[in-house]
Each structure stands twice: as C-alpha cells, then as structure tokens.
Design a protein around this motif. Structure first.
Motif, short mmCIF file in Angstrom:
data_model
loop_
_atom_site.label_atom_id
_atom_site.label_comp_id
_atom_site.label_asym_id
_atom_site.label_seq_id
_atom_site.Cartn_x
_atom_site.Cartn_y
_atom_site.Cartn_z
N LEU A 7 0.86 -1.18 0.00
CA LEU A 7 0.00 0.00 0.00
C LEU A 7 0.89 1.23 0.00
CD1 LEU A 7 -2.43 -1.25 2.80
CD2 LEU A 7 -2.81 -1.33 0.32
N VAL A 8 0.74 2.08 -1.02
CA VAL A 8 1.62 3.23 -1.19
C VAL A 8 0.83 4.50 -0.87
CG1 VAL A 8 3.13 4.48 -2.77
CG2 VAL A 8 2.90 1.98 -2.96
N SER A 9 1.32 5.27 0.09
CA SER A 9 0.67 6.52 0.48
C SER A 9 0.92 7.61 -0.54
CB SER A 9 1.18 6.98 1.85
OG SER A 9 0.76 6.08 2.84
N ALA A 10 0.16 8.69 -0.43
CA ALA A 10 0.28 9.82 -1.34
C ALA A 10 1.72 10.33 -1.39
CB ALA A 10 -0.67 10.94 -0.91
N GLY A 11 2.12 10.77 -2.57
CA GLY A 11 3.45 11.31 -2.76
C GLY A 11 3.92 11.01 -4.16
N THR A 12 5.08 11.56 -4.50
CA THR A 12 5.71 11.31 -5.79
C THR A 12 6.93 10.44 -5.54
OG1 THR A 12 4.91 13.39 -6.71
CG2 THR A 12 6.78 12.35 -7.82
N TYR A 13 6.96 9.29 -6.19
CA TYR A 13 8.03 8.31 -6.03
C TYR A 13 8.78 8.23 -7.35
CZ TYR A 13 5.35 7.16 -1.89
OH TYR A 13 4.67 7.23 -0.69
N SER A 14 10.06 8.57 -7.35
CA SER A 14 10.87 8.55 -8.56
C SER A 14 11.72 7.29 -8.56
CB SER A 14 11.74 9.81 -8.63
OG SER A 14 10.94 10.96 -8.72
N GLU A 15 11.19 6.24 -9.15
CA GLU A 15 11.89 4.96 -9.18
C GLU A 15 11.26 4.06 -10.25
OE1 GLU A 15 10.97 2.35 -5.68
OE2 GLU A 15 9.95 4.14 -4.92
N SER A 16 12.06 3.15 -10.75
CA SER A 16 11.56 2.09 -11.61
C SER A 16 11.31 0.89 -10.71
CB SER A 16 12.58 1.73 -12.69
OG SER A 16 12.77 2.82 -13.55
N ILE A 17 10.30 0.08 -11.06
CA ILE A 17 9.87 -0.98 -10.17
C ILE A 17 9.86 -2.32 -10.89
CG2 ILE A 17 7.89 -1.83 -8.85
CD1 ILE A 17 7.28 1.13 -8.31
N THR A 18 10.42 -3.33 -10.23
CA THR A 18 10.33 -4.71 -10.69
C THR A 18 9.55 -5.47 -9.63
OG1 THR A 18 12.42 -4.55 -11.87
CG2 THR A 18 11.62 -6.77 -11.36
N MET A 19 8.37 -5.94 -10.02
CA MET A 19 7.49 -6.63 -9.08
C MET A 19 7.80 -8.11 -9.01
SD MET A 19 3.87 -4.71 -9.82
CE MET A 19 3.01 -5.56 -8.50
N LYS A 20 7.49 -8.71 -7.86
CA LYS A 20 7.56 -10.15 -7.69
C LYS A 20 6.21 -10.76 -8.11
CE LYS A 20 10.65 -10.44 -3.70
NZ LYS A 20 10.69 -10.91 -2.29
N ASP A 21 6.21 -12.07 -8.29
CA ASP A 21 4.98 -12.78 -8.65
C ASP A 21 3.99 -12.73 -7.49
OD1 ASP A 21 6.36 -13.41 -10.93
OD2 ASP A 21 6.64 -15.54 -10.42
N GLY A 22 2.71 -12.58 -7.84
CA GLY A 22 1.64 -12.69 -6.86
C GLY A 22 1.46 -11.50 -5.93
N ILE A 23 1.95 -10.33 -6.33
CA ILE A 23 1.90 -9.15 -5.47
C ILE A 23 0.82 -8.18 -5.96
CG2 ILE A 23 3.24 -7.16 -4.60
CD1 ILE A 23 4.11 -10.00 -3.61
N VAL A 24 0.14 -7.55 -5.01
CA VAL A 24 -0.81 -6.48 -5.29
C VAL A 24 -0.14 -5.17 -4.91
CG1 VAL A 24 -3.04 -5.49 -4.66
CG2 VAL A 24 -2.81 -7.97 -4.89
N LEU A 25 -0.17 -4.19 -5.83
CA LEU A 25 0.43 -2.88 -5.60
C LEU A 25 -0.67 -1.83 -5.73
CD1 LEU A 25 3.05 -1.21 -5.20
CD2 LEU A 25 3.27 -1.18 -7.70
#
Length: 181
Positions: free
Chosen positions: A41-59
C-alpha cells in the motif's frame, strides 16, 4: 510415525510512506520484502523509481490524483506473474533502452495474469503498455484507466499505446484515451 506439517505464511500488507511512518520509504524495498499473496500500500506522494514486481503481489496507491510513480530510466514497471497494479499516476519519461514503456510485460511466465486498473498512465515514452515477443501467453485485464499523451515530447518515430504479442486473452474496458494529437 511422522506427521507432515505444511505451513502457509499469512498474507502481509506493507505500507510505503515518504515521511518514514510506514514500513518503507520507497516502493521497491517494500516489494523486495514481499512474498506471493502480499499487498503493498503506497501513500500519497511522488516516487521517482523504476519498479520490478515479484509474482503474486498487489500494488495499490492511494489514488491516482495523489500517488505518482515516475522514472526516466527504461521501463517504469515490470510486473511479475499474477499481479495487480491500481490507483496510481504512472509517468513514463524514458527514451532510453529497448523501446521503453510504462508497463512492460515482456518475459512473464507462469500464471501470467496481470490486472491494471484505476490508474492514470502519462505516456512520454514509446509504449504505454507493452507485451512483445513473450513466448508464453498472457492473460491481461486493463480497465478503468486514463491513458494520456499529455506530456508527449519524445523523439520516437511513433508511439504505440498498446503493443500486444503473445496474449492468450485481453479484457480492455472502460478506459479513456486523451491528448494524443
């Protein structure tokens, strides 16, 4: 006699808050701590990043009006198999790498179910969502998103909103496309 015991870890929820009051201050660190079935769960804000997710994850973000992920490095998000991404503004600003995209579905295997919903995708890269040259079939759901070229200034010879090869099924519904002049 031996009894076999199988323990299944409980699903966890990890919070990301830029102010340090959550479990993590950046999204990738939270994802790295997850196991299949967990939610970030990501709170409000600006996140400057590239993301590699794992299997079976909810974002999940806190709403696309207040939770922004942006990057100028390659693909913005590389989902794992059986993942869900919702409630963000996703800004792809990259012109670097091999056909950069906001959401890159190349290389998925296994369940290959990906659900992308209730986001705003701001495209300033080659692809908004790309599934290309995957040897496995992908089951894809894209619904209730705003997909916009509002900041489109890249120098590519063309921009493709969706590039799908290797799809087994795709449900694309209730999306709004805007500002592609």
């Amino acid at each position: 006699k031996t009894n076999d015991v199988t323990a299944v870890p409980a699903k966890q929820k990890y919070t990301v808050k830029k102010d340090g009051t959550g479990n993590y201050t950046d999204i990738q660190s939270a994802i790295d701590a997850t196991t299949s079935g967990d939610t970030v769960l990501v709170s409000a804000g600006t996140y400057s990043e590239s993301i590699t997710m794992k299997d079976g994850i909810v974002l999940y973000g806190s709403g696309y009006e207040t939770t922004i992920i942006q990057s100028s490095l390659g693909h913005l998000i590389n989902p794992g198999d059986d993942t869900e991404i919702a409630y963000f503004t996703l800004i792809g600003n990259s012109t670097n790498g091999s056909f950069p995209s906001i959401i890159n579905l190349d290389g998925l295997s296994g369940d290959r179910d990906v659900h992308i919903h209730h986001n705003k995708l701001v495209q300033n890269c080659r692809f908004a969502i790309k599934a290309y040259s995957s040897s496995d079939k992908i089951d894809l759901k894209i619904n209730d998103n705003i997909i916009t070229g509002e900041s489109l200034t890249n120098s590519f010879y063309s921009v493709v909103i969706f590039n799908f090869q290797g799809l087994e099924s795709a449900i694309i519904s209730n999306n709004v496309f805007q500002d592609y002049d």
